[in-house]
Write a protein that holds these residues in place. Sequence first.
Motif, PDB file in Angstrom:
ATOM      1  N   ASN A   1      38.374  48.503  47.536  1.00 49.58           N
ATOM      2  CA  ASN A   1      39.820  48.703  47.417  1.00 49.58           C
ATOM      3  C   ASN A   1      40.064  50.091  46.826  1.00 49.58           C
ATOM      4  O   ASN A   1      39.708  50.358  45.681  1.00 49.58           O
ATOM      5  N   LYS A   2      40.684  50.953  47.650  1.00 46.61           N
ATOM      6  CA  LYS A   2      40.878  52.366  47.240  1.00 46.61           C
ATOM      7  C   LYS A   2      41.697  52.462  45.946  1.00 46.61           C
ATOM      8  O   LYS A   2      41.389  53.246  45.054  1.00 46.61           O
ATOM      9  N   GLY A   3      42.738  51.646  45.867  1.00 45.56           N
ATOM     10  CA  GLY A   3      43.605  51.670  44.683  1.00 45.56           C
ATOM     11  C   GLY A   3      42.812  51.367  43.418  1.00 45.56           C
ATOM     12  O   GLY A   3      43.004  52.006  42.377  1.00 45.56           O
ATOM     13  N   LEU A   4      41.905  50.384  43.518  1.00 45.90           N
ATOM     14  CA  LEU A   4      41.095  50.027  42.348  1.00 45.90           C
ATOM     15  C   LEU A   4      40.132  51.148  41.998  1.00 45.90           C
ATOM     16  O   LEU A   4      39.905  51.440  40.823  1.00 45.90           O
ATOM     17  N   GLU A   5      39.579  51.803  43.036  1.00 44.25           N
ATOM     18  CA  GLU A   5      38.658  52.921  42.772  1.00 44.25           C
ATOM     19  C   GLU A   5      39.399  54.022  42.017  1.00 44.25           C
ATOM     20  O   GLU A   5      38.864  54.603  41.079  1.00 44.25           O
ATOM     21  N   GLU A   6      40.656  54.261  42.432  1.00 40.96           N
ATOM     22  CA  GLU A   6      41.456  55.289  41.744  1.00 40.96           C
ATOM     23  C   GLU A   6      41.712  54.902  40.288  1.00 40.96           C
ATOM     24  O   GLU A   6      41.861  55.757  39.420  1.00 40.96           O
ATOM     25  N   MET A   7      41.755  53.585  40.043  1.00 41.39           N
ATOM     26  CA  MET A   7      41.996  53.123  38.664  1.00 41.39           C
ATOM     27  C   MET A   7      40.722  53.150  37.824  1.00 41.39           C
ATOM     28  O   MET A   7      40.750  52.865  36.624  1.00 41.39           O
ATOM     29  N   GLY A   8      39.572  53.416  38.461  1.00 40.91           N
ATOM     30  CA  GLY A   8      38.321  53.515  37.696  1.00 40.91           C
ATOM     31  C   GLY A   8      37.289  52.451  38.000  1.00 40.91           C
ATOM     32  O   GLY A   8      36.211  52.433  37.399  1.00 40.91           O
ATOM     33  N   VAL A   9      37.601  51.531  38.915  1.00 38.96           N
ATOM     34  CA  VAL A   9      36.622  50.497  39.281  1.00 38.96           C
ATOM     35  C   VAL A   9      35.543  51.128  40.161  1.00 38.96           C
ATOM     36  O   VAL A   9      35.841  51.875  41.083  1.00 38.96           O
ATOM     37  N   VAL A  10      34.286  50.820  39.852  1.00 39.27           N
ATOM     38  CA  VAL A  10      33.169  51.394  40.613  1.00 39.27           C
ATOM     39  C   VAL A  10      32.550  50.287  41.478  1.00 39.27           C
ATOM     40  O   VAL A  10      32.136  49.247  40.960  1.00 39.27           O
ATOM     41  N   TYR A  11      32.520  50.517  42.800  1.00 33.36           N
ATOM     42  CA  TYR A  11      31.908  49.538  43.707  1.00 33.36           C
ATOM     43  C   TYR A  11      30.408  49.781  43.783  1.00 33.36           C
ATOM     44  O   TYR A  11      29.952  50.915  43.957  1.00 33.36           O
ATOM     45  N   LEU A  12      29.644  48.695  43.637  1.00 34.81           N
ATOM     46  CA  LEU A  12      28.182  48.765  43.638  1.00 34.81           C
ATOM     47  C   LEU A  12      27.635  47.606  44.468  1.00 34.81           C
ATOM     48  O   LEU A  12      28.356  46.631  44.733  1.00 34.81           O
ATOM     49  N   PRO A  13      26.346  47.671  44.853  1.00 38.71           N
ATOM     50  CA  PRO A  13      25.750  46.508  45.535  1.00 38.71           C
ATOM     51  C   PRO A  13      25.779  45.284  44.606  1.00 38.71           C
ATOM     52  O   PRO A  13      25.768  45.439  43.371  1.00 38.71           O
ATOM     53  N   LEU A  14      25.752  44.096  45.203  1.00 34.61           N
ATOM     54  CA  LEU A  14      25.846  42.856  44.419  1.00 34.61           C
ATOM     55  C   LEU A  14      24.824  42.817  43.279  1.00 34.61           C
ATOM     56  O   LEU A  14      25.160  42.480  42.142  1.00 34.61           O
ATOM     57  N   MET A  15      23.583  43.192  43.587  1.00 34.98           N
ATOM     58  CA  MET A  15      22.549  43.051  42.539  1.00 34.98           C
ATOM     59  C   MET A  15      22.810  43.952  41.332  1.00 34.98           C
ATOM     60  O   MET A  15      22.409  43.628  40.222  1.00 34.98           O
TER      61      MET A  15
END
Length: 330
Positions: free
Chosen positions: A177-191
């Motif tokens: 979610n681009k909006g969340l990334e802009e808020m500082g959330v970092v997407y990573l692999p599940l593990m």
Amino acid sequence: MKIVFFSAQPYDKTFFTKYNTQGFELSFIETALNEQTVALAEGAEAVCVFVNDRVNADIISKLAAFKVQIIALRCAGFNNVDLEAAKNHGLRVCRVPAYSPEAVAEHAVAMILTLNRKTHKAYNRVREQNFSLQGLLGYNLHGKTIGIVGTGNIGKAFASIMLGFGCKVVAFDLIANKGLEEMGVVYLPLMEVLKADIVSLHCPLNEQTFHIINVQTLGMMQDGAVLINTSRGGLVDTQAVINALKTGKISALGIDVYEQEEKLFFKDHSSDIIEDDTIQRLMSFPNVLITAHQAFFTDEALMQIATTTMKSIDNLLNRKEVDLKGAVLG
Ligand code: NAD
């Protein structure tokens, strides 16, 4: 036009009656929809079901034989409905795609705060005039890493709250979610996400996510991690989590949903002998908090569930061309 509500609780009657602006005939049945109760749908154009009603191919063929046209889920998840069978029998299916996602997100946060600061124990202690703090030590959430699996409506609301606490938020989803990334959330692999201090599940239950928390994935989590599940019981292999609690791999577990909840939740069993040894074992842990699928249960959510469901049924029955925003499943 008649709608039969299965698994109806007194609050369902209150809210659906209040928001029945369409003037439908409403019939509320306390028992769940299953092979024994499906005949109660005869004469209705629509049935309204909840999370633990059984809507398999057999039930759907019987509903079709009774000339029921619509299956309306008064919830977001639809893992209990055979959509293919509904399509084959010409039944339309709708759900409430997003009703106050904040309600569920806030409940997940309440579980974290309770388990961490042990307010459930403090409440009982003080009532017994025990003002000792021994055993109540918690930790600051500020600065901790929160791992979120599924950043849809609820996961997104949960991420916003945890960012507000000053947490680092990492997430796994099929789509970032681009909006969340802009808020500082970092997407990573599940593990990687599973290595967080606290892991909260907010993805739907389906073939890919069934037992997403199992012996292997629990092994990837850090020692003493906290696991929160407000999504669906089937996401977690309960026996594997019990073993992880016994070894201390998991330091606390908060669940609002449970694999075998169908036989227990939404009913008062206080005078019964519970035969389910698994939930009894879970309830025996001092660091396990169980609530009975109540995360959605706010005034705002019930109002939205009732209005959206009635609007969807009205639209489907009268073939109105109105944007139902993800409510129609087939
Ligand atoms: P949503 O559809 O808005 O979001 C679900 C997210 O999960 C999506 O972003 C999707 O891409 C992601 N996802 C799908 N498969 C995934 C996978 N394999 N791995 C990781 N992410 C995946 O749904 P929502 O409104 O946020 O609700 C989430 C779930 O919460 C529902 O499916 C339902 O089971 C549960 N729920 C529980 C309660 C309650 O009272 N406890 C109430 C409402 C919903």
